[in-house]
Design an enzyme around this catalytic site. Structure first.
Site, mmCIF file in Angstrom:
data_model
loop_
_atom_site.group_PDB
_atom_site.id
_atom_site.type_symbol
_atom_site.label_atom_id
_atom_site.label_comp_id
_atom_site.label_asym_id
_atom_site.label_seq_id
_atom_site.Cartn_x
_atom_site.Cartn_y
_atom_site.Cartn_z
ATOM 1 N N CYS A 188 21.687 -2.510 -16.416
ATOM 2 C CA CYS A 188 20.547 -3.233 -15.848
ATOM 3 C C CYS A 188 20.511 -4.503 -16.301
ATOM 4 O O CYS A 188 19.912 -5.663 -15.617
ATOM 5 C CB CYS A 188 19.294 -2.616 -16.245
ATOM 6 S SG CYS A 188 19.181 -2.406 -18.027
ATOM 7 N N HIS A 189 21.280 -5.138 -17.245
ATOM 8 C CA HIS A 189 21.532 -6.415 -17.769
ATOM 9 C C HIS A 189 22.110 -7.343 -16.560
ATOM 10 O O HIS A 189 22.007 -8.394 -16.623
ATOM 11 C CB HIS A 189 22.319 -6.487 -18.886
ATOM 12 C CG HIS A 189 23.849 -6.168 -18.907
ATOM 13 N ND1 HIS A 189 24.123 -4.816 -18.975
ATOM 14 C CD2 HIS A 189 24.962 -6.776 -18.596
ATOM 15 C CE1 HIS A 189 25.514 -4.723 -18.721
ATOM 16 N NE2 HIS A 189 26.054 -6.217 -18.478
ATOM 17 N N ARG A 207 9.489 -5.126 -7.108
ATOM 18 C CA ARG A 207 8.834 -4.687 -8.343
ATOM 19 C C ARG A 207 9.400 -3.629 -8.753
ATOM 20 O O ARG A 207 9.409 -2.996 -9.900
ATOM 21 C CB ARG A 207 7.195 -4.697 -8.236
ATOM 22 C CG ARG A 207 6.460 -6.047 -8.273
ATOM 23 C CD ARG A 207 5.183 -5.943 -8.216
ATOM 24 N NE ARG A 207 4.393 -7.201 -8.553
ATOM 25 C CZ ARG A 207 3.433 -7.556 -8.719
ATOM 26 N NH1 ARG A 207 2.425 -6.459 -8.862
ATOM 27 N NH2 ARG A 207 2.778 -8.621 -8.614
ATOM 28 N N GLU A 239 30.787 -11.050 -19.533
ATOM 29 C CA GLU A 239 31.235 -10.651 -18.236
ATOM 30 C C GLU A 239 31.848 -11.583 -17.425
ATOM 31 O O GLU A 239 32.261 -11.387 -16.365
ATOM 32 C CB GLU A 239 30.353 -9.529 -17.644
ATOM 33 C CG GLU A 239 29.957 -8.269 -18.526
ATOM 34 C CD GLU A 239 28.736 -7.358 -17.792
ATOM 35 O OE1 GLU A 239 28.625 -6.379 -18.263
ATOM 36 O OE2 GLU A 239 28.355 -7.859 -16.706
ATOM 37 N N ASN A 253 15.449 2.218 -17.292
ATOM 38 C CA ASN A 253 16.643 2.597 -17.590
ATOM 39 C C ASN A 253 16.841 2.789 -19.081
ATOM 40 O O ASN A 253 16.731 2.019 -19.819
ATOM 41 C CB ASN A 253 17.681 1.543 -17.091
ATOM 42 C CG ASN A 253 19.068 1.876 -17.308
ATOM 43 O OD1 ASN A 253 19.487 3.018 -17.421
ATOM 44 N ND2 ASN A 253 19.788 1.029 -17.707
ATOM 45 N N SER A 262 15.801 -14.500 -9.029
ATOM 46 C CA SER A 262 16.439 -15.288 -8.157
ATOM 47 C C SER A 262 16.665 -16.621 -8.395
ATOM 48 O O SER A 262 17.436 -17.530 -7.914
ATOM 49 C CB SER A 262 15.316 -15.321 -6.703
ATOM 50 O OG SER A 262 15.266 -14.139 -6.253
ATOM 51 N N TYR A 319 16.933 -9.356 -8.528
ATOM 52 C CA TYR A 319 16.089 -8.488 -8.506
ATOM 53 C C TYR A 319 15.893 -8.226 -6.801
ATOM 54 O O TYR A 319 15.678 -7.103 -6.188
ATOM 55 C CB TYR A 319 14.714 -8.605 -8.902
ATOM 56 C CG TYR A 319 14.907 -8.668 -10.662
ATOM 57 C CD1 TYR A 319 14.727 -7.399 -11.166
ATOM 58 C CD2 TYR A 319 14.809 -9.621 -11.317
ATOM 59 C CE1 TYR A 319 14.766 -7.235 -12.535
ATOM 60 C CE2 TYR A 319 14.983 -9.619 -12.718
ATOM 61 C CZ TYR A 319 14.944 -8.499 -13.211
ATOM 62 O OH TYR A 319 15.080 -8.286 -14.672
#
Length: 165
Positions: free
Chosen positions: A136-137, A119, A163, A128, A142, A105
């Site tokens: 967005c997946h 945020r 993936e 989304n 972190s 993020y």
């Protein structure tokens, strides 16, 4: 405006897509019903009517191909979403995150041009409407944990594993 929807079976569950008359994706996700999708479409884009179809041409073909292992199949599909400037830019950036290389993020916020807006970057993921087409997946915490996902963490985990080479 009249839109069209179709649901296809995937290895991780039913996937439904809602498209505008010109074929642009308005909303999509791992659900068997459009009732989960219509509320996430921006009011200015929300269709007055949605007609079901067995398939949606290139969109359905891309969904099937992606789930069968052709990870770039969804890249060329047009998506139509609207929001403020940062969110729109963040959605565009999401489409550049390569499969198999999830980003945090924090890094996603920086890629979207506002490194301190972690945020807001997470909010772009949450808002989304076009899951899979705007991936967005591919955004994780972190510390490597998954964070959230509208369609559930088991689906997010499956997508990330799918993936990974």
């Amino acid at each position: 405006m009249t839109a069209y929807s179709s649901t296809v079976d995937t290895p991780v569950g039913p996937f439904t897509t809602v498209v505008a008359g010109d074929g642009a994706v308005l909303a999509s996700g791992w659900t068997p019903t459009i009732d989960d999708l219509l509320p996430v479409i921006a009011r200015s884009l929300r269709p007055a009517e949605v007609r079901g179809r067995p398939e949606l041409g290139a969109v359905t073909a891309a969904v099937r191909a992606y789930h069968d292992g052709e990870l770039s199949a969804v890249d060329g599909i047009e998506v139509r979403q609207t929001s403020g400037e940062f969110i729109r830019r963040a959605w565009d950036v999401l489409r550049t995150v390569p499969p198999g290389k999830p980003t945090s993020y924090t890094d996603f916020a920086a890629l979207a041009g506002q490194p301190d807006a972690v945020r807001a970057a997470a909010g772009a993921c949450a808002r989304n409407a076009a899951a899979l087409f705007v991936p967005c997946h591919r955004v994780i915490r972190s510390d490597g944990s998954l964070g959230g996902f509208r369609w559930g963490l088991p689906v997010k985990r499956w997508l990330l594993d799918h993936e990974t080479p």
